[in-house]
Design a protein around this motif. Sequence first.
Motif, PDB file in Angstrom:
ATOM      1  N   SER A   1      -1.659 -52.262 -11.684  1.00 48.03           N
ATOM      2  CA  SER A   1      -1.249 -50.876 -11.911  1.00 48.03           C
ATOM      3  C   SER A   1      -1.290 -50.451 -13.382  1.00 48.03           C
ATOM      4  O   SER A   1      -1.714 -49.334 -13.677  1.00 48.03           O
ATOM      5  CB  SER A   1       0.124 -50.605 -11.300  1.00 48.03           C
ATOM      6  N   PRO A   2      -0.896 -51.301 -14.351  1.00 45.60           N
ATOM      7  CA  PRO A   2      -1.044 -50.865 -15.745  1.00 45.60           C
ATOM      8  C   PRO A   2      -2.507 -50.648 -16.143  1.00 45.60           C
ATOM      9  O   PRO A   2      -2.822 -49.735 -16.902  1.00 45.60           O
ATOM     10  CB  PRO A   2      -0.422 -52.005 -16.554  1.00 45.60           C
ATOM     11  N   THR A   3      -3.382 -51.479 -15.610  1.00 45.90           N
ATOM     12  CA  THR A   3      -4.802 -51.326 -15.899  1.00 45.90           C
ATOM     13  C   THR A   3      -5.330 -50.036 -15.296  1.00 45.90           C
ATOM     14  O   THR A   3      -6.089 -49.300 -15.930  1.00 45.90           O
ATOM     15  CB  THR A   3      -5.582 -52.529 -15.335  1.00 45.90           C
TER      16      THR A   3
ATOM     17  N   ALA B   1      -6.920 -46.817 -17.287  1.00 53.33           N
ATOM     18  CA  ALA B   1      -8.246 -46.289 -16.948  1.00 53.33           C
ATOM     19  C   ALA B   1      -8.158 -44.822 -16.535  1.00 53.33           C
ATOM     20  O   ALA B   1      -8.963 -43.995 -16.978  1.00 53.33           O
ATOM     21  CB  ALA B   1      -8.866 -47.126 -15.830  1.00 53.33           C
ATOM     22  N   LEU B   2      -7.174 -44.480 -15.704  1.00 50.01           N
ATOM     23  CA  LEU B   2      -7.034 -43.088 -15.263  1.00 50.01           C
ATOM     24  C   LEU B   2      -6.627 -42.162 -16.401  1.00 50.01           C
ATOM     25  O   LEU B   2      -7.090 -41.025 -16.479  1.00 50.01           O
ATOM     26  CB  LEU B   2      -6.026 -42.994 -14.111  1.00 50.01           C
ATOM     27  N   SER B   3      -5.753 -42.635 -17.288  1.00 47.72           N
ATOM     28  CA  SER B   3      -5.348 -41.774 -18.404  1.00 47.72           C
ATOM     29  C   SER B   3      -6.519 -41.510 -19.342  1.00 47.72           C
ATOM     30  O   SER B   3      -6.630 -40.425 -19.913  1.00 47.72           O
ATOM     31  CB  SER B   3      -4.177 -42.387 -19.170  1.00 47.72           C
ATOM     32  N   SER B   4      -7.404 -42.479 -19.485  1.00 45.18           N
ATOM     33  CA  SER B   4      -8.570 -42.249 -20.341  1.00 45.18           C
ATOM     34  C   SER B   4      -9.531 -41.253 -19.693  1.00 45.18           C
ATOM     35  O   SER B   4     -10.183 -40.479 -20.384  1.00 45.18           O
ATOM     36  CB  SER B   4      -9.284 -43.557 -20.651  1.00 45.18           C
ATOM     37  N   ILE B   5      -9.595 -41.257 -18.365  1.00 45.08           N
ATOM     38  CA  ILE B   5     -10.486 -40.320 -17.670  1.00 45.08           C
ATOM     39  C   ILE B   5      -9.870 -38.926 -17.601  1.00 45.08           C
ATOM     40  O   ILE B   5     -10.498 -37.931 -17.968  1.00 45.08           O
ATOM     41  CB  ILE B   5     -10.808 -40.847 -16.252  1.00 45.08           C
TER      42      ILE B   5
ATOM     43  N   VAL C   1     -10.104 -45.059 -25.502  1.00 51.21           N
ATOM     44  CA  VAL C   1      -9.774 -46.446 -25.169  1.00 51.21           C
ATOM     45  C   VAL C   1     -10.419 -47.339 -26.226  1.00 51.21           C
ATOM     46  O   VAL C   1     -11.625 -47.249 -26.475  1.00 51.21           O
ATOM     47  CB  VAL C   1     -10.310 -46.805 -23.758  1.00 51.21           C
ATOM     48  N   SER C   2      -9.599 -48.197 -26.832  1.00 50.41           N
ATOM     49  CA  SER C   2     -10.119 -49.091 -27.873  1.00 50.41           C
ATOM     50  C   SER C   2     -10.881 -50.250 -27.231  1.00 50.41           C
ATOM     51  O   SER C   2     -10.783 -50.497 -26.029  1.00 50.41           O
ATOM     52  CB  SER C   2      -8.963 -49.631 -28.727  1.00 50.41           C
TER      53      SER C   2
END
Length: 158
Positions: free
Chosen positions: A119-121, A125-129, A135-136
Motif C-alpha cells: 500500500s505505501p508503494t 505511485a498514485l500520488s505521482s500520477i 518521484v526521485s
Amino acid sequence: MCTIDFGDFKKGKLFADSGVKLALIAAAMFSIYFTFLRVFADVYGWFWPNYISFMTFPLALIVYKKIFSSKEIISIPTNKKVLGATFLSALLLRSGDIALNSGISKGFASIITPIAGASPTLFLALSSIIFSDPVSNQQKFGIGVTLIGILLLSFFSF
C-alpha cells in the motif's frame, strides 16, 4: 527508506525531516502491536485488537513530542476540503482493514498480505500520477524492489 534524504544522513542529520521521526515511532508501535496485541486476536477475533491499536494514536503524539522535544502545535483542521479528505481517507483505510482481516480469517493470508504490504508503494505511485508529484530515483528504486518482493512472496508462499 524512501523518505530518508541520504544527503542529510551523510551529514549526521537523520532526523531533519519530521516524517522520518514519525515513521520510526510508527515502526516501534507496529512492532509492539504485532508482538503483543495480536495474541488477543485468537481469543477476541481481529476486530477489537485492531481498534485498540488505533486508540494509541494520542500516545504516539505524546511520544513524538517528548522524545524529539517538538514545539509543534497540534490542532484540528477546519477547512472543509481537508475534513472531507480526512473522512474519505479514514473510511477507505478502515474498509481496507476490514477486507484484509476478513481475507486473512478466511485463509488467504499468503495472497492478501503481500498486496496489503504494497500500500505505501501504491500510494507513492498514485500520488505521482494524480498530483504530478515528482518521484526521485531512490523512490523509483524502492518501488521496483517492493514490487519484485511482492511478486516473489506471491510465487513462493504456496
